[in-house]
Design an enzyme around this catalytic site. Structure first.
Site, PDB file in Angstrom:
ATOM      1  N   GLY A  77      -9.539  -8.817   0.226  1.00  0.00           N
ATOM      2  CA  GLY A  77      -8.242  -8.791   0.944  1.00  0.00           C
ATOM      3  C   GLY A  77      -7.564 -10.040   0.846  1.00  0.00           C
ATOM      4  O   GLY A  77      -6.234 -10.215   0.579  1.00  0.00           O
TER       5      GLY A  77
ATOM      6  N   GLY B 243     -12.751  -4.345   1.354  1.00  0.00           N
ATOM      7  CA  GLY B 243     -14.203  -3.940   1.616  1.00  0.00           C
ATOM      8  C   GLY B 243     -14.664  -3.055   0.767  1.00  0.00           C
ATOM      9  O   GLY B 243     -15.655  -3.014  -0.056  1.00  0.00           O
TER      10      GLY B 243
ATOM     11  N   ARG C  53       0.680  -1.259  -0.058  1.00  0.00           N
ATOM     12  CA  ARG C  53      -0.155   0.125  -0.112  1.00  0.00           C
ATOM     13  C   ARG C  53       0.849   1.304   0.008  1.00  0.00           C
ATOM     14  O   ARG C  53       0.552   2.075  -0.529  1.00  0.00           O
ATOM     15  CB  ARG C  53      -0.962  -0.065   1.253  1.00  0.00           C
ATOM     16  CG  ARG C  53      -2.152  -1.153   0.896  1.00  0.00           C
ATOM     17  CD  ARG C  53      -3.009  -1.092   2.251  1.00  0.00           C
ATOM     18  NE  ARG C  53      -4.370  -1.731   1.727  1.00  0.00           N
ATOM     19  CZ  ARG C  53      -5.282  -1.751   2.508  1.00  0.00           C
ATOM     20  NH1 ARG C  53      -4.910  -1.699   3.831  1.00  0.00           N
ATOM     21  NH2 ARG C  53      -6.338  -2.316   2.341  1.00  0.00           N
TER      22      ARG C  53
ATOM     23  N   LYS D 209     -18.351 -17.003   3.477  1.00  0.00           N
ATOM     24  CA  LYS D 209     -19.688 -17.088   3.543  1.00  0.00           C
ATOM     25  C   LYS D 209     -20.469 -16.584   2.239  1.00  0.00           C
ATOM     26  O   LYS D 209     -20.020 -15.436   1.895  1.00  0.00           O
ATOM     27  CB  LYS D 209     -20.128 -16.143   4.786  1.00  0.00           C
ATOM     28  CG  LYS D 209     -19.422 -16.846   6.248  1.00  0.00           C
ATOM     29  CD  LYS D 209     -20.073 -16.179   7.280  1.00  0.00           C
ATOM     30  CE  LYS D 209     -19.426 -14.929   7.708  1.00  0.00           C
ATOM     31  NZ  LYS D 209     -19.860 -14.199   8.664  1.00  0.00           N
TER      32      LYS D 209
HETATM   33  P1  ADP Z   1     -11.729 -11.988   0.498  1.00  0.00           P
HETATM   34  O1  ADP Z   1     -11.008 -11.255   1.590  1.00  0.00           O
HETATM   35  O2  ADP Z   1     -10.932 -12.226  -0.573  1.00  0.00           O
HETATM   36  O3  ADP Z   1     -13.013 -11.334  -0.062  1.00  0.00           O
HETATM   37  P2  ADP Z   1     -13.286 -13.749   2.264  1.00  0.00           P
HETATM   38  O4  ADP Z   1     -12.782 -13.076   3.557  1.00  0.00           O
HETATM   39  O5  ADP Z   1     -14.551 -13.552   1.936  1.00  0.00           O
HETATM   40  O6  ADP Z   1     -12.078 -13.301   0.945  1.00  0.00           O
HETATM   41  O7  ADP Z   1     -12.651 -15.302   2.494  1.00  0.00           O
HETATM   42  C1  ADP Z   1     -11.726 -15.641   2.826  1.00  0.00           C
HETATM   43  C2  ADP Z   1     -11.491 -16.706   4.051  1.00  0.00           C
HETATM   44  O8  ADP Z   1     -12.360 -17.803   3.553  1.00  0.00           O
HETATM   45  C3  ADP Z   1     -10.329 -17.456   4.287  1.00  0.00           C
HETATM   46  O9  ADP Z   1     -10.116 -17.071   5.850  1.00  0.00           O
HETATM   47  C4  ADP Z   1     -10.320 -18.867   3.804  1.00  0.00           C
HETATM   48  O10 ADP Z   1      -9.911 -19.781   4.825  1.00  0.00           O
HETATM   49  C5  ADP Z   1     -11.892 -19.165   3.885  1.00  0.00           C
HETATM   50  N1  ADP Z   1     -12.251 -20.216   3.426  1.00  0.00           N
HETATM   51  C6  ADP Z   1     -12.517 -20.472   2.139  1.00  0.00           C
HETATM   52  N2  ADP Z   1     -12.782 -21.643   1.790  1.00  0.00           N
HETATM   53  C7  ADP Z   1     -13.085 -22.349   2.784  1.00  0.00           C
HETATM   54  C8  ADP Z   1     -13.243 -23.593   3.188  1.00  0.00           C
HETATM   55  N3  ADP Z   1     -13.785 -24.421   2.193  1.00  0.00           N
HETATM   56  N4  ADP Z   1     -13.366 -23.850   4.481  1.00  0.00           N
HETATM   57  C9  ADP Z   1     -13.297 -23.144   5.373  1.00  0.00           C
HETATM   58  N5  ADP Z   1     -12.767 -21.817   5.199  1.00  0.00           N
HETATM   59  C10 ADP Z   1     -12.638 -21.382   4.153  1.00  0.00           C
HETATM   60 MG    MG Z   2     -11.366 -11.353   3.837  1.00  0.00          MG
END
Ligand code: ADP
Ligand code: MG
Length: 394
Positions: free
Chosen positions: A353, A376, A36, A199
């Site tokens: 992130g 975000g 950053r 989620k």
């Molecule tokens: P981003 O920050 O890229 O938007 P998210 O915060 O939505 O991504 O999701 C990231 C998290 O999702 C990570 O901590 C990862 O471990 C978890 N994750 C992804 N797939 C699984 C899974 N099958 N079981 C448990 N955790 C998962």
């Molecule tokens: Mg995340």
């Protein structure tokens, strides 16, 4: 689009640049990842070259009042290294107040004043008017280059604009708005979205906004189990958001109606619990045995996703395909990152992130068209929302 910094006369003016120096710190209090800071250099160097006196403002972490552990001092040290010896970085001991006003007034062309953590004052997040005024009086021109904070209506992103003569956005902001904007407004087809993460509930608005625009949506990560379950497929002990099953069903129907291919995992890597360190079980089909939990997409799914990604002209990726922090479950996420890196014809954009962290860890960031600096903020932008920090610039 807001007005950008290259449309403003800067010579001799004091320019307050809101940067996003919210970087990870090591346990020793050093800057862990300076992405950053490096991303902000273009705007900073430009302002200096134009003869401006530069004042930088950022938050770091979530302090409750003053907290020496969240001082921007180590960031100033790293910035100083990155800028070389030419430009002195002067550290302020606060971000508002008499001392800071004097330091800002005494700045000479080419000097940089780095204000102390904005969030040492709760007024920052409250978008307090008086605090905004005190920030504004430090400068003639305000420039927002902190995309990662643009989804927050804080004093340094919104309030301050009313208290300066001119306001604009910086080059990093421009890159983010152009790249993410193109994905939303004019994606070259096929437009393939890789979606993962923990989620469904975090990504509902994103899916609703993007689904009608894309050619295919590849769903991995823990959210895939909710979609599989919605189709009546057993997912064992995998994480399912039971209350989101009706929504998943609706989204599956919408995709069908719009003729968007919604691709779910065909196979998985599974284990008995998230803590279990023994080797994962290969589950060669969509259904997962009752005592197992899915933690990554399997080899058949990687191949299928890889084919879709190879044929794409626009790729948007948000959310890891598995629990990538654990080595044995990082393969699916790596496969998506590699397929994107290998596609030389597509605009490849990473938002989120954890996805950005994964790409950096794999050493593939430079192979992408754009890796967003705002987790975000990029998500909210892609949901189709107007970001307060952009709107404030007029
Ligand atoms: P981003 O920050 O890229 O938007 P998210 O915060 O939505 O991504 O999701 C990231 C998290 O999702 C990570 O901590 C990862 O471990 C978890 N994750 C992804 N797939 C699984 C899974 N099958 N079981 C448990 N955790 C998962
Ligand atoms: Mg995340």
């Amino acid at each position: 689009m807001p007005k950008f910094i290259d449309a403003i006369e800067l010579a001799g003016k004091r320019v307050l640049i809101r940067v996003d120096f919210n970087v990870p710190l090591t346990p020793q209090g050093q800057v862990g990842d300076d992405t950053r800071i490096r991303e902000a250099l273009r705007t900073i160097n430009y302002a200096i070259a134009e003869g401006a006196k530069v004042i930088l403002a950022s938050h770091l972490g979530r302090p409750k009042g003053f907290d020496a552990k969240l001082s921007l001092m180590p960031v100033g040290a790293r910035l100083s290294e990155l800028l070389g010896n030419e430009h002195a970085v002067v550290m302020a001991d606060d971000c508002i107040g008499e001392g800071v006003v004097k330091q800002a007034g005494d700045l000479k062309g080419g000097q940089i004043l780095l204000l102390e953590n904005l969030r040492f004052h709760p007024e920052e997040e409250a978008n307090d008017e008086e605090f905004s005024r005190q920030l504004g009086m430090l400068a003639d021109v305000y420039c927002n280059d902190a995309f990662g904070t643009a989804h927050r209506a804080h004093a340094s992103t919104v309030g301050v604009v009313s208290f300066v003569k001119e306001a604009c956005a910086g080059f990093l902001m421009r890159k983010e708005l152009e790249q993410l904007g193109k994905v939303l407004k004019a994606p070259e087809k096929p437009f393939v979205v890789a979606l993962g993460g923990a989620k469904v509930s975090d990504k509902i608005k994103f899916i609703e906004n993007i689904l009608p625009k894309c050619s295919a949506m590849l769903i991995g990560g823990a959210m895939a189990y909710t979609f599989l379950k919605a189709q009546g497929i057993d997912v064992g002990k995998s994480r399912v958001e039971v209350d989101k099953i009706p929504l998943a069903l609706k989204l599956l129907e919408v995709a069908k109606r719009l003729n968007v291919e919604l691709v779910l995992p065909l196979d998985h890597l599974a284990n008995t619990s998230p803590e279990e360190t023994k080797a994962a079980t290969d589950v060669p089909r969509a259904a997962i045995p009752s005592l197992l939990m899915g933690f990554d997409i399997g080899p058949k799914t990687r191949e299928l996703f890889g084919h879709r990604l190879a044929a794409a002209r626009t790729i948007l990726w948000n959310g890891p395909m598995g629990m990538y922090e654990v080595d044995q479950y990082s393969g699916g996420t790596r496969a998506v990152a590699e397929a994107m890196a290998q596609n030389r014809h597509a605009q490849t954009v990473v938002g989120g992130g954890d996805s950005a962290a994964a790409v950096a860890e794999f050493g593939l960031a430079a192979k992408m068209t754009h890796v967003s600096t705002g987790g975000g903020a990029s998500l909210e932008f892609l949901e189709g929302r107007e970001l307060p920090g952009i709107k404030a610039l007029g």
